[in-house]
Design a protein around this motif. Structure first.
Motif, short mmCIF file in Angstrom:
data_model
loop_
_atom_site.label_atom_id
_atom_site.label_comp_id
_atom_site.label_asym_id
_atom_site.label_seq_id
_atom_site.Cartn_x
_atom_site.Cartn_y
_atom_site.Cartn_z
N HIS A 189 79.46 6.00 104.47
CA HIS A 189 80.28 6.42 105.40
C HIS A 189 81.74 6.28 104.75
CE1 HIS A 189 82.31 6.77 109.38
NE2 HIS A 189 81.11 6.34 110.08
N PHE B 193 91.23 9.29 94.96
CA PHE B 193 89.88 8.60 95.31
C PHE B 193 88.81 9.23 94.18
CE2 PHE B 193 92.64 8.88 98.88
CZ PHE B 193 92.44 7.61 99.37
N GLY C 196 86.21 7.77 105.52
CA GLY C 196 86.49 6.20 105.17
C GLY C 196 87.56 5.35 105.71
N VAL D 109 95.90 2.43 99.78
CA VAL D 109 94.44 2.70 99.62
C VAL D 109 94.23 4.03 98.46
CG1 VAL D 109 94.52 4.74 101.46
CG2 VAL D 109 92.38 3.55 100.80
N GLY E 250 89.75 -1.43 100.64
CA GLY E 250 88.69 -0.70 100.11
C GLY E 250 88.48 -1.03 98.80
N ASP E 251 86.97 -0.69 98.41
CA ASP E 251 86.59 -1.01 96.93
C ASP E 251 87.13 0.01 95.88
OD1 ASP E 251 85.23 -3.07 98.08
OD2 ASP E 251 83.16 -2.05 98.18
N CYS E 252 87.65 1.19 96.51
CA CYS E 252 88.11 1.97 95.55
C CYS E 252 89.60 1.88 95.02
CB CYS E 252 87.72 3.63 95.86
SG CYS E 252 88.98 3.95 97.08
N TYR F 20 84.36 -0.01 93.35
CA TYR F 20 83.73 1.21 94.05
C TYR F 20 82.54 1.65 93.34
CZ TYR F 20 82.76 6.01 95.45
OH TYR F 20 82.21 7.09 95.90
N CYS G 55 83.29 -0.54 101.29
CA CYS G 55 83.53 1.00 101.46
C CYS G 55 82.53 1.54 102.23
CB CYS G 55 82.99 1.46 99.79
SG CYS G 55 83.05 3.02 99.62
S1 SF4 Z 1 86.88 2.38 99.69
FE1 SF4 Z 1 85.47 4.05 100.10
S2 SF4 Z 1 85.81 4.27 102.02
FE2 SF4 Z 1 87.53 3.08 101.62
S3 SF4 Z 1 88.78 5.04 100.75
FE3 SF4 Z 1 87.81 4.19 98.97
S4 SF4 Z 1 86.10 5.56 98.75
FE4 SF4 Z 1 86.88 5.80 100.95
#
Ligand code: SF4
Length: 476
Positions: free
Chosen positions: A179, A307, A319, A349, A368-370, A388, A429
């Motif tokens: 997702h 990203f 996401g 982000v 978020g993980d990224c 990520y 994520c």
């Molecule tokens: S953590 Fe995952 S869902 Fe969130 S912005 Fe980064 S890639 Fe997208």
């Protein structure tokens, strides 16, 4: 052979009129439901503050009446199944939507997918994202699957119709897998898990802009068909959108699940497409990047980086950014001036380079993980390291539970432990809408809507009821 899609005029939620229209549609399409019938509405959330987010109970009432008249003794059982969104127990949403009363009156049964066993289904489409997906057991056991989406705009996918409605079959543990920027691919994957027998779209009052907190748009229509790509193609044209810009629809068509080309679709019914298109010129969407969406609107500002996936390196549509938008709109339903009354928050982000130039009292959510950032905050060196993992590295058999209470208390504890820190790194994520609500509440000092007196007791009663039934279903 061409696929047929019907557009019928229906101005209000009168079950008898809906039943007559749906019965006529079934006859026209040659649909005769048999055996165990599973209806899948969109009940992502239903509540007095979310009145336009779900397929209305009167619509389901009308469809069930039509089914009974059309199929007669051929029906063994009618189930209405769904998994609500944002970790809210589906029981809570069904009660608020008025489904329980309608189902009991029609001798149909609710089926809460968050309480059912989840079965792994193998995928074989050559363009698939994953080799298998989890879906609830009742979906694998039904003889006839009827999709009843609500016609809504969607801030991540532009529109949510019959293809996107299948996201709601997945439980919390598996719903958030992919997702992210792969959401559209995931929706295409889901089409292989179940064969749809009939679709009726509730477009009597459609939803604009957001998916959880849409504004109403009286569209006065019911759209019916058998093929989800064909139905979604016509629905896209109804709001003057090129179906090729709905990425999951394009992907599903490319994978052979149905047509996206108008030459391959016959349109019937009593409401001409041209008339609908003219009436729907003012239908509103919200496909805006969060940094411009929240610019100069209050105390929230966003810094958006790059990203990890090359197909969407400039933005992650499926996401965290969209989850932030939905979370803020949830707060707005309770506190319309939330962006003014919250403390200053910077939302960061993606991979971001350079200083953040924070105001003296501004706190930061790295989401978020990224997300990666390195710099100085209050004279200290800070390094946010991304964790990520690509789709191939995420195993859908080993996913976190995403339990509602664990999420609430986990994020609140994390915020409490970081009270004196300038920042917090929200992991995940994606970071879900529900988690965004909790982080924003703590960091922005906004009352948490989970503790609103209108929600606290009923949602907890539904939660423990859900836990009990989920436990019992393990032994079935
Ligand atoms: S953590 Fe995952 S869902 Fe969130 S912005 Fe980064 S890639 Fe997208």
């Amino acid at each position: 052979m061409k696929q047929k899609v019907l557009i019928y005029r229906c101005e209000n939620y009168e079950p008898a009129s809906i039943a007559a229209i749906v019965k006529e549609g079934m006859q026209e399409l040659g649909v005769t439901p048999r055996g165990k019938i599973l209806l899948k509405p969109n009940c992502v959330i239903a509540h007095e503050v979310f009145p336009h987010a779900y397929t209305r109970a009167e619509f389901i009432d009308g469809v069930i009446r039509a089914l009974k008249e059309r199929a007669g003794d051929g029906i063994e059982e009618i189930l209405v199944g769904e998994r609500s969104g944002i970790t809210v127990p589906t029981r809570f949403s069904y009660k608020n939507a008025g489904y329980e009363e309608v189902l009991s009156r029609n001798h149909a049964k609710p089926c809460y997918f968050d309480e059912e066993k989840q079965i792994s289904v193998k995928l074989s489409n050559p363009y698939r994202l994953r080799d298998s997906m989890f879906i609830p057991k009742p979906v694998t056991q039904c003889d006839c699957f009827i999709n009843l989406p609500k016609f809504k705009a969607h801030p991540w996918t532009r529109l949510t119709l019959s293809l996107k409605n299948l996201i709601g079959i997945q439980d919390d543990r598996h719903r958030l897998v992919d997702h992210n920027s792969f959401l559209e691919h995931k929706i295409a994957d889901l089409q292989e898990t179940i064969q749809t027998d009939f679709i009726a779209v509730d477009a009597i009052v459609a939803g604009q802009k957001m998916m959880l907190t849409p504004t109403p748009f009286p569209m006065g229509a019911i759209i019916m068909g058998i093929n989800p790509c064909a139905v979604d193609t016509i629905c896209s044209h109804m709001v003057n959108v090129d179906p090729n810009t709905i990425v999951h629809l394009r992907l599903a068509a490319e994978r052979g699940f149905g047509p996206i080309d108008m030459e391959l679709i016959d349109i019937g019914g009593d409401l001409p497409l041209r008339e609908v298109q003219d009436r729907n010129r003012g239908f509103e969407f919200c496909m805006e990047h969060i940094d411009s969406y929240f610019k100069d609107t209050g105390n929230l500002s966003c810094t958006v980086g790059t990203f990890p996936e090359s197909h969407s390196a400039d933005y992650c549509w499926g996401g965290c950014p969209g989850a932030l938008q939905e979370a803020i709109h949830i707060f707005k339903m309770y506190y319309p001036d939330v962006l003014q009354r919250m403390r200053k928050v910077r939302y960061v982000v993606g991979q971001v380079e350079g200083p953040l130039d924070l105001a003296p009292d501004e706190r930061v959510i790295f989401a978020g993980d990224c997300t990666r950032w390195e710099g100085t905050l209050d004279g200290k060196h800070v390094k946010i390291e991304g964790k990520y993992r690509s789709t191939k590295e995420v195993d859908e058999n080993r996913t976190p539970s995403n339990d509602m209470l664990l999420k609430i208390f986990g994020s609140l504890l994390e915020c409490y432990a970081n009270t004196s820190s300038r920042y917090i790194h929200a992991k995940g994520c994606p970071v879900s809408v529900a988690a965004h609500v909790n982080y924003l509440s703590s960091i922005g000092r906004i009352p948490n809507v989970n503790f609103d007196p209108r929600n606290l007791i009923p949602i907890n009663v539904a939660y423990w009821n859900m836990r009990f039934h989920r436990f019992m279903n393990r032994f079935l």
